[in-house]
Scaffold this active site. Structure first.
Site, short mmCIF file in Angstrom:
data_model
loop_
_atom_site.label_atom_id
_atom_site.label_comp_id
_atom_site.label_asym_id
_atom_site.label_seq_id
_atom_site.Cartn_x
_atom_site.Cartn_y
_atom_site.Cartn_z
N ASP A 198 1.03 -1.21 0.00
CA ASP A 198 0.09 -0.04 0.02
C ASP A 198 1.16 1.46 0.08
OD1 ASP A 198 -2.14 1.64 0.22
OD2 ASP A 198 -3.07 0.56 1.92
N ASP B 287 -10.42 3.73 -1.09
CA ASP B 287 -11.09 2.65 -0.55
C ASP B 287 -12.43 2.72 -0.63
OD1 ASP B 287 -8.36 2.04 0.26
OD2 ASP B 287 -8.59 2.55 2.53
#
Length: 502
Positions: A267, A328
């Protein structure tokens, strides 16, 4: 990811007020005292003059150059860009108080109120952030041969965030078996952010106290016919503020392989402060892809950099198996629909070994209706997206199990041809998507984006298929009236009719 302790990106606007002091009194290094761990401000440095310059150094983003630095009277103002343009500037003040400076400001959710003193050259060197550039010679890595169909499994983040531990992961693994999810194809047990501890004297990353034996946990998961996944970041900090792989890429890859890890989600997080250009972003993912391959262990490589820098065009070239196409997801219809309908990535980028990743599933977390969760799963299946459920498998209802294990939906998602579906057309609030399948059949999804049920009537001709010998529906949630020319169906509010024609 935007998470606890996370700054997905920010531009800082800072004003330094020095009372009656001259502008030149700002020259030099100012060492910041106690301050919140995010973003971990260490010091700032200003060089006044006709063309003033400066930097602000933090634990998260290193030494960020001051932009548009202006010194007028007893105030200096500047902006700092951490690599993410989405957030607007935040204004800070640093006020001269005696021999020091008081630094006050807000970064996203975080308020900083800290004192700074004039720093020595020794302090400046001690607090400097060591830059670890990625390999800038881009090359195409060989495929790892994994993920020939979209990966399926479970991930901890959506339900647990950092409130996850060894005991819960073992229970989740058991629940995957007992519920039938494993036998339906969900095999990855992925621990997202929050497992990382500190590095030892040799730089080897240790799990934190919640995970006392990561290798033992891997053995437990493997013994149940499952695979273990972990999470890291190319930056100094993960999105939740834990230790990232910055400066330890090869070492971390070896550690994970030694534990028996089968999947790594990487990430970008604080790495966006260091890797900003498309070349730099690709290079840092190439570095980890090469490190994972060098271990000799088969490890699925998941790229999470929010769809930046046209990642689908090069994700495979860094040995990636899936790459995020958006920010997200949240457990709401609006969030899910925004990603599923419009941010699925380019279909031509997807196929066996590499997939557009629309983010983890929210099915079973309670924020959507059953029909909305069917839409969620249908959009992901039609786009050949990875299916990583994010609910608490220990307490899920039979209805949730039925949603996740529907054979028609899963067969579409896992179709070996690997062709990502596309929107065929829109008709008012109805959207019709199609996806060709390996055996010559066609997957058809009719989505209702309205706030009330709608009737759909479609012809085989407009769908581009001959009248099929067989029409199979997922979940049998809505009856389909078939004829020689087409079919009719009632589509529930925010719902879907998902069919396999042929």
């Amino acid at each position: 990811m935007r998470r606890y302790g996370v700054l997905a990106g920010v531009t800082l606007a800072v004003a330094v007020a020095v009372g009656a002091a001259r502008a030149g009194d700002l020259d030099g290094v100012w060492v910041v005292g106690t301050t919140p761990s995010f973003p971990g401000v260490r010091m700032f440095e200003i060089h006044a003059g006709p063309s003033p310059s400066g930097t602000l150094t933090t634990d998260w983003y290193g030494a960020m150059p001051m932009r548009n630095l202006r010194i007028t009277g007893d105030v200096a103002s500047f902006e700092i860009d951490n690599g993410n343009p989405r957030l607007q500037a935040h204004t800070w003040t640093a006020t001269r108080q005696g021999d020091g400076v008081r630094l006050v400001g807000d970064i996203w959710y975080q308020h900083v109120d800290a004192s700074a003193h004039a720093g020595s050259e020794t302090e400046r060197h001690a607090l400097a952030f060591t830059l670890q550039p990625p390999p800038m010679v881009l090359r195409a890595l060989s495929s790892n041969g994994l993920a020939r169909t979209p990966p399926m499994g479970w991930s901890s983040w959506n339900k647990f965030a950092t409130r996850i531990d060894d005991v819960a992961v073992r229970q989740i693994a058991d629940a995957m078996v007992a519920s039938g999810l494993r036998d339906a194809g969900y095999v990855y047990v992925n621990i997202d952010d929050g497992w990382q501890g500190a590095r030892d004297a040799n730089g080897v990353l240790q799990p934190n106290a919640k995970f006392p034996d990561m290798a033992g946990l891997a053995r437990y998961v493997h013994a149940r016919g499952l695979k273990l996944g972990l999470y890291s970041s190319p930056g100094p900090k993960s999105c939740a503020g834990y230790v990232g792989s910055y400066g330890h890429v090869v070492q971390d890859a070896r550690t994970w392989a030694g534990w028996g890890v089968d999947y790594i989600k990487y990430d970008l997080c604080s790495g966006e402060g260091f890797y900003r250009s498309p070349t730099e972003i690709r290079a840092t993912y190439q570095e980890m892809g090469a490190a994972l391959q060098a271990t000799g262990r088969p490890i699925v490589f998941s790229l999470c950099e929010y769809g930046r820098a046209d990642v689908g065009s090069w994700g495979r070239l860094v040995a990636g198996n899936l790459w995020r196409t958006s920010g997200d997801i949240k457990d709401s219809y609006d969030s899910m629909a925004a990603i599923g309908f419009d941010k699925g990535g380019k279909p031509e980028d997807a196929g066996p070994g590499g997939w557009n990743d629309l983010d983890m599933l929210e099915v079973g977390n309670g924020g959507m209706t059953a029909d909305e969760y069917r839409t969620h799963l249908s959009l992901w299946a039609m786009q050949a997206a990875p299916l990583m459920t994010g609910n608490d498998l220990r307490t899920m209802t039979p209805e949730t199990v039925a949603l996740l294990t529907d054979k028609t939906m899963l067969a579409i998602d896992q179709d070996p041809l690997g062709r990502q579906g596309r929107r065929l057309f829109k008709r008012g609030d109805l959207e019709v998507w199609t996806r060709p399948l390996a055996d010559g059949a066609m997957a058809v999804a009719v989505f209702n984006r309205a706030a009330q049920p709608l009737d759909a009537e479609l012809s085989w001709e407009e769908l581009g298929v001959a009248a099929p010998a067989r029409l199979t529906g997922a979940w049998t949630a809505a009856p389909v009236e078939r004829s020689a020319s087409g079919f009719k169906a009632s589509v529930p509010t925010h719902g879907v009719v998902l069919l396999r024609a042929g």
